[in-house]
Motif scaffolding. Structure first.
Motif, PDB file in Angstrom:
ATOM      1  N   GLY B  64       0.833  -1.205   0.000  1.00 18.97           N
ATOM      2  CA  GLY B  64       0.000   0.000   0.000  1.00 18.97           C
ATOM      3  C   GLY B  64       0.860   1.245   0.000  1.00 18.97           C
ATOM      4  N   ALA B  65       0.278   2.318   0.500  1.00 15.00           N
ATOM      5  CA  ALA B  65       1.022   3.581   0.597  1.00 15.00           C
ATOM      6  C   ALA B  65       2.215   3.381   1.532  1.00 15.00           C
ATOM      7  CB  ALA B  65       0.115   4.670   1.131  1.00 15.00           C
ATOM      8  N   ILE B  66       3.340   3.938   1.125  1.00 15.01           N
ATOM      9  CA  ILE B  66       4.563   3.763   1.927  1.00 15.01           C
ATOM     10  C   ILE B  66       4.663   4.910   2.940  1.00 15.01           C
ATOM     11  CG2 ILE B  66       7.081   3.649   1.828  1.00 15.01           C
ATOM     12  CD1 ILE B  66       6.732   2.502  -1.041  1.00 15.01           C
ATOM     13  N   PRO B  67       4.824   4.584   4.225  1.00 15.11           N
ATOM     14  CA  PRO B  67       4.894   5.642   5.239  1.00 15.11           C
ATOM     15  C   PRO B  67       6.092   6.568   5.011  1.00 15.11           C
ATOM     16  CG  PRO B  67       4.703   3.453   6.247  1.00 15.11           C
ATOM     17  CD  PRO B  67       4.969   3.241   4.794  1.00 15.11           C
ATOM     18  N   GLY B  78       6.036  12.453  -0.629  1.00 18.31           N
ATOM     19  CA  GLY B  78       4.820  12.062  -1.352  1.00 18.31           C
ATOM     20  C   GLY B  78       4.917  12.313  -2.840  1.00 18.31           C
ATOM     21  N   ALA B  79       5.772  13.242  -3.236  1.00 16.44           N
ATOM     22  CA  ALA B  79       5.891  13.584  -4.657  1.00 16.44           C
ATOM     23  C   ALA B  79       6.853  12.651  -5.401  1.00 16.44           C
ATOM     24  CB  ALA B  79       6.370  15.027  -4.797  1.00 16.44           C
ATOM     25  N   LEU B  80       7.543  11.808  -4.664  1.00 18.37           N
ATOM     26  CA  LEU B  80       8.551  10.944  -5.303  1.00 18.37           C
ATOM     27  C   LEU B  80       7.900   9.746  -5.995  1.00 18.37           C
ATOM     28  CD1 LEU B  80      11.203  10.769  -2.418  1.00 18.37           C
ATOM     29  CD2 LEU B  80      11.264  12.239  -4.448  1.00 18.37           C
ATOM     30  N   LYS B  82       7.262   5.898  -6.642  1.00 23.73           N
ATOM     31  CA  LYS B  82       7.058   4.931  -5.556  1.00 23.73           C
ATOM     32  C   LYS B  82       8.273   4.017  -5.332  1.00 23.73           C
ATOM     33  CE  LYS B  82       3.404   2.274  -3.398  1.00 23.73           C
ATOM     34  NZ  LYS B  82       2.079   1.669  -3.510  1.00 23.73           N
ATOM     35  N   LEU B  83       9.031   3.735  -6.380  1.00 27.11           N
ATOM     36  CA  LEU B  83      10.231   2.916  -6.189  1.00 27.11           C
ATOM     37  C   LEU B  83      11.255   3.679  -5.354  1.00 27.11           C
ATOM     38  CD1 LEU B  83      11.969   0.411  -6.683  1.00 27.11           C
ATOM     39  CD2 LEU B  83      12.626   1.376  -8.896  1.00 27.11           C
ATOM     40  N   GLN B  84      11.373   4.971  -5.628  1.00 26.79           N
ATOM     41  CA  GLN B  84      12.291   5.794  -4.833  1.00 26.79           C
ATOM     42  C   GLN B  84      11.813   5.875  -3.384  1.00 26.79           C
ATOM     43  OE1 GLN B  84      13.129   9.615  -6.572  1.00 26.79           O
ATOM     44  NE2 GLN B  84      14.381  10.280  -4.840  1.00 26.79           N
ATOM     45  N   GLN B  85      10.498   5.999  -3.207  1.00 25.63           N
ATOM     46  CA  GLN B  85       9.954   5.991  -1.844  1.00 25.63           C
ATOM     47  C   GLN B  85      10.318   4.696  -1.128  1.00 25.63           C
ATOM     48  OE1 GLN B  85       5.697   6.457  -2.114  1.00 25.63           O
ATOM     49  NE2 GLN B  85       5.788   8.687  -2.177  1.00 25.63           N
TER      50      GLN B  85
END
Lengths: 265, 415
Positions: B64-67, B78-80, B82-85
């Motif tokens: 899901g969303a990554i903390p 939040g703007a990154l 998702k792989l970078q997150q």
């Protein structure tokens, strides 16, 4: 006598090709670098049919380097580390366009095995029947130091008779086959890293004359900028090693990668 | 294949795992993942956020969303991509967990990450969004994610990406350990992350006919070693580990998860995609790992299998395990945690290293769920459906991959 962080270089092979050249190389990677021994391997390279351009030219460089070894030399226990710069860029464009036109059924099963970062090392391992470890490294701007460093670690730590390092990159990044016609050239370098013991065991005659060691040593000048040397600079050094200075690359963590010939500094 | 030298160099000592960061289909921290893994819960679900009309497989293990990790601005994070997150989250969490977050700027922190398709994924996502602007304008992808993350975390040390297909995480752990042994780093972050559940990846694997088509029962789709298996289920996520020498970890009274005791790697040199029916090369990788750890096959308490739930792959691996462990094969428990997480591709080996650490920490073997009818061709000491409490002092993780990659990593409980 090699130092703690140092490998001997047993052989070097180079290849380069334009997009047009690659079509011919795919069928026979010996085309620009005919094997002096005349060994006819073209049929065994049917595995290049779906290969990424980086892999095709990397295999050609390997063939060139292999010619330096005795004909009956076995690479069965060797490892291979491949460091292409942005593999798959050229090969992924058309499939992506096709996917948007025709959907999932148009996507080739061969896309993933051949375009990922590990594809070149796997193909080289298969083509040359090497059963040591194989993996890809880098994939971006730092492909040259990443590849050399990873190859050195494998060679120094895994007790192998030798480790191949294959580096590839375009002189200018193409983005589609049509646009790539003309000037961009895909360059490849294959280096055979060995220990002194291996070199001695098979005789010194095949040791590459222009560069005999790859070494990691403390930097004299500290830099905080990442090192992104182009492959062209390393090829230039290897083609014309008359310069007294070795090739070197300052890493941003206090060490230098140095490639040179003993007694030349 | 030569055997590794058994004698360690002077000054070398064991390497410990002292920190873990993870986000995967079973959770986003060690404790939650352990709870779900040992409870036999599935993280596989229907993919609803991608257009997959004509794709044969429409299920995957998702995160899901990554903390937002410690020390990062929520809006910027939040703007990154998702792989970078994911990479930032796992690396930060591992540093925090190990107690090295505050002093990371004073150490030479290495970073080695398994990641096989960073650019392919970026180009595909961009193609879907813009029609291929990034592919046509190579200046847009000059920096690799690992360099960006290294700079964001303020790390000083070598950083690189390695790719050995599904075995990438094991190769990353081996590289990290070697960097420590050679004295190039003080501590090293090593692991793997992958976020490649994309239309093209699903389509290409689907065309290879290696994906499950049990779209109507996602939780039952990944069934390694089961007679009714019909392919693997892709997953996404990652796990990153903080490695440091036992000597320095002891000095600062760190709490180790385990010793990273051994590694072995070979190549099939057989086929780019199909595993070798001859168990020789893969067995050699396992033997090299045991030799590197200076243990015998009988010392192994748990085998985390690569077993992806494909017909050919599971059978080949069973032969490998039988070949290495001989008569002990009936006693050493084997499970495939991909039954719960799906196959995390480049990150699979890192995920399964985490499963080994969980087994060592909790003294229990995670199960293979959905193993209703074990394939007689895969005769092993299975752990179906439910975790098995038992002594686990040594756990090994097999990971094999495209390109004929065979790897094995050994983890040992720290006394």
């Amino acid at each position: 006598m090699l130092s703690k962080d140092e490998c001997a270089i047993a052989a070097v092979g180079m290849a380069q090709a334009t997009c047009q050249d690659i079509a011919a190389l795919r069928k026979n990677p010996h085309t620009p670098n005919p094997s002096p021994s005349g060994r006819g391997e073209s049929t065994e390279f049917s595995l290049l049919k779906h290969a990424d351009e980086h892999t095709v030219v990397g295999v050609a460089a390997m063939l060139c380097a292999r010619a330096a070894f005795p004909e009956d030399f076995s690479f069965a226990d060797w490892g291979v580390v491949a460091a292409p710069r942005w593999p798959g860029r050229l090969s992924s464009y058309a499939p992506l366009e096709k996917y948007h036109r025709e959907g999932a059924r148009s996507v080739s099963a061969m896309l993933i095995p051949n375009l990922c970062l590990h594809a070149m090392s796997g193909t080289v391992s298969l083509a040359f029947q090497m059963r040591g470890p194989n993996f890809g490294v880098g994939g971006g701007l730092a492909n040259v130091p990443d590849g050399l460093l990873a190859g050195m670690v494998v060679q120094l730590e895994q007790n192998l008779p030798g480790t191949w390092v294959v580096l590839t990159e375009w002189t200018r990044e193409p983005f589609s086959p049509a646009a790539a016609e003309g000037t961009p050239v895909l360059q490849a370098l294959a280096l055979a890293l060995t220990t002194e013991a291996t070199s001695a065991a098979v005789g010194q005659s095949f040791l590459f004359a222009g560069a005999r060691y790859l070494r990691l040593e403390p930097s004299e000048v500290l830099t905080t900028q990442p090192a992104y040397p182009r492959l062209q600079g390393l090829l230039d050094y290897l083609v014309d090693p008359t310069d007294d200075q070795p090739w070197w690359c300052a890493l941003d963590w206090g060490m230098d990668l140095v490639l040179g010939a003993e007694g030349k500094e | 294949m030569n055997q590794p030298t058994a004698t360690r160099r002077a000054g070398e000592g064991p390497v410990w795992v002292t920190g873990v960061g993870t986000a995967n289909p079973l959770g986003q921290d060690f404790r939650t993942v352990a709870d779900n893994l040992l409870a036999g819960r599935s993280g596989i679900m229907r993919v609803t956020d991608l257009e997959l009309d004509d794709t044969s497989c429409k299920i995957a293990g998702r995160i899901g969303a990554i903390p937002v990790p410690l020390g990062h601005d929520p809006a910027a994070f939040g703007a990154l991509d998702k792989l970078q997150q994911l990479i930032l989250y796992c690396t930060t969490q591992a540093l925090v967990d190990a107690g090295h977050w505050e002093n990371r700027g004073k150490l030479r922190v290495g970073l080695v990450l398994g990641l096989g398709a960073e650019w392919l994924r970026a180009w595909e996502n961009d193609f879907h969004a813009t029609g291929g602007a990034l592919l046509r304008s190579p200046r847009g992808d000059e920096e690799s994610l690992i360099r960006i993350v290294q700079q964001q975390l303020g790390l000083r040390g070598p950083a690189t990406v390695v790719a050995a297909a599904c075995a990438s995480g094991n190769v990353a752990l081996a590289q990290g350990k070697n960097w420590l042994k050679r004295g190039w780093v003080d501590v090293c972050l090593a692991g793997a992350c992958d976020m490649w559940v994309t239309p093209m990846a699903l389509a290409s694997f689907g065309r290879l006919r290696v994906l499950s088509r049990r779209n109507d029962e996602p939780a039952a789709a990944s069934r390694p070693f089961d007679k009714d298996r019909d392919g693997f289920v892709m997953g996404e996520g990652g796990a990153v580990f903080l490695l440091e020498s036992a000597r320095t970890a002891r000095r600062r009274a760190a709490h180790p998860y385990a010793e990273l005791a051994g590694h072995g790697a070979t190549s099939d040199a057989f086929n780019l995609v199909i595993p070798n029916a001859d168990p020789g090369p893969a067995s050699q990788a396992v033997r090299l790992a045991l030799h590197d750890a200076q243990i015998n096959p009988d010392d192994v308490d748990y085998i985390n299998a690569h077993a992806t739930s494909t017909s050919v792959g599971d059978t080949c691996e069973a032969k490998v395990i039988q070949s290495v462990f001989g008569s002990s094969v009936s006693k050493i428990p084997v499970s495939s945690t991909k039954s719960m997480t799906g196959h995390l591709l480049s990150a699979a080996a890192a995920m399964e290293a985490l499963a080994c650490l969980i087994a060592l920490r909790h003294q229990a073997v995670p199960p293979t769920i959905n193993l209703d009818n074990p394939d007689p061709e895969c005769s092993l000491c299975h752990v179906p459906h439910r975790a098995r409490p038992q002594t686990v002092d040594v756990a090994i993780s097999n990971s094999f991959g495209f390109g004929g990659n065979n790897t094995c990593t050994v983890f040992r409980k720290v006394a």
